[in-house]
Design a protein around this motif. Sequence first.
Motif, mmCIF file in Angstrom:
data_model
loop_
_atom_site.group_PDB
_atom_site.id
_atom_site.type_symbol
_atom_site.label_atom_id
_atom_site.label_comp_id
_atom_site.label_asym_id
_atom_site.label_seq_id
_atom_site.Cartn_x
_atom_site.Cartn_y
_atom_site.Cartn_z
ATOM 1 N N ASP A 1 83.072 104.053 71.694
ATOM 2 C CA ASP A 1 84.137 103.040 71.619
ATOM 3 C C ASP A 1 84.766 103.022 70.227
ATOM 4 O O ASP A 1 85.977 102.836 70.083
ATOM 5 N N ILE A 2 83.947 103.195 69.197
ATOM 6 C CA ILE A 2 84.462 103.197 67.823
ATOM 7 C C ILE A 2 85.375 104.395 67.616
ATOM 8 O O ILE A 2 86.451 104.277 67.019
ATOM 9 N N LEU A 3 84.972 105.562 68.121
ATOM 10 C CA LEU A 3 85.811 106.754 67.994
ATOM 11 C C LEU A 3 87.143 106.548 68.710
ATOM 12 O O LEU A 3 88.207 106.921 68.198
ATOM 13 N N TYR A 4 87.090 105.931 69.879
ATOM 14 C CA TYR A 4 88.324 105.639 70.611
ATOM 15 C C TYR A 4 89.231 104.716 69.794
ATOM 16 O O TYR A 4 90.435 104.954 69.675
ATOM 17 N N LEU A 5 88.646 103.668 69.208
ATOM 18 C CA LEU A 5 89.429 102.742 68.389
ATOM 19 C C LEU A 5 90.034 103.448 67.184
ATOM 20 O O LEU A 5 91.174 103.162 66.795
ATOM 21 N N VAL A 6 89.285 104.371 66.593
ATOM 22 C CA VAL A 6 89.791 105.138 65.455
ATOM 23 C C VAL A 6 91.021 105.938 65.862
ATOM 24 O O VAL A 6 92.077 105.863 65.226
ATOM 25 N N CYS A 7 90.915 106.708 66.937
ATOM 26 C CA CYS A 7 92.027 107.552 67.385
ATOM 27 C C CYS A 7 93.234 106.712 67.791
ATOM 28 O O CYS A 7 94.374 107.020 67.418
ATOM 29 N N ASP A 8 92.987 105.658 68.546
ATOM 30 C CA ASP A 8 94.076 104.795 69.004
ATOM 31 C C ASP A 8 94.803 104.159 67.820
ATOM 32 O O ASP A 8 96.037 104.129 67.764
#
Length: 205
Positions: free
Chosen positions: A64-71
Amino acid sequence: MKKKNVPSMVKDQKLIKKRREQMIRGAVTLFKQKGFHRTTTREIAKESGFSIGTLYEYIGSKEDILYLVCDSIYDEVSERLLRQLPPDKEGLDRLKLAIASFFKIIDVMQDEVLVMYQEAKSLPKEALPYVLQKEYEMTNMFEQIIKDCVAMGQLELTDEEVELWANNIIIQGHMWTFRRWSLRKKYTLEQYTQLQIKQLLREKA
């Protein structure tokens, strides 16, 4: 394409936004140093300035953190670019400004961009299409600017050429980050930008 729902036990949206911004900054620092897989959620929590228990109140998993980073990175690049394109600029002037502005934004956000491209492959299967759609949207911004130049008679390009030009601009911007170890020995950002614009427009403008 729908945005991924990242779970949170906290209901206060302002607090969620604040904590997740802290997580993103901490995660980018660690992902750059160690990579996604070698970084633990405990390390991300510490780098972000709170406990592991607090971290899990705002996300469900490390992915989820990686997704938030990319987004977050895609959104910030797009928002910064739009802010730097005044409505009174048209045609080739607007295209040149858009390219120069995009390259400057990538220069400022080089660590974030590098992390995003290195680690996006680790995104959950259901999240990857949404993040890739953000890439298409950014490319489409340049496609529209180039199409406006064509409509004004300043460029003669087919639809296929317009799409390729837009993708080339994105790649040239990212190349400033990916090959910075080499390019920065030979060019300033301004020199690199002007040479890329000159090469792009050499036979068409």
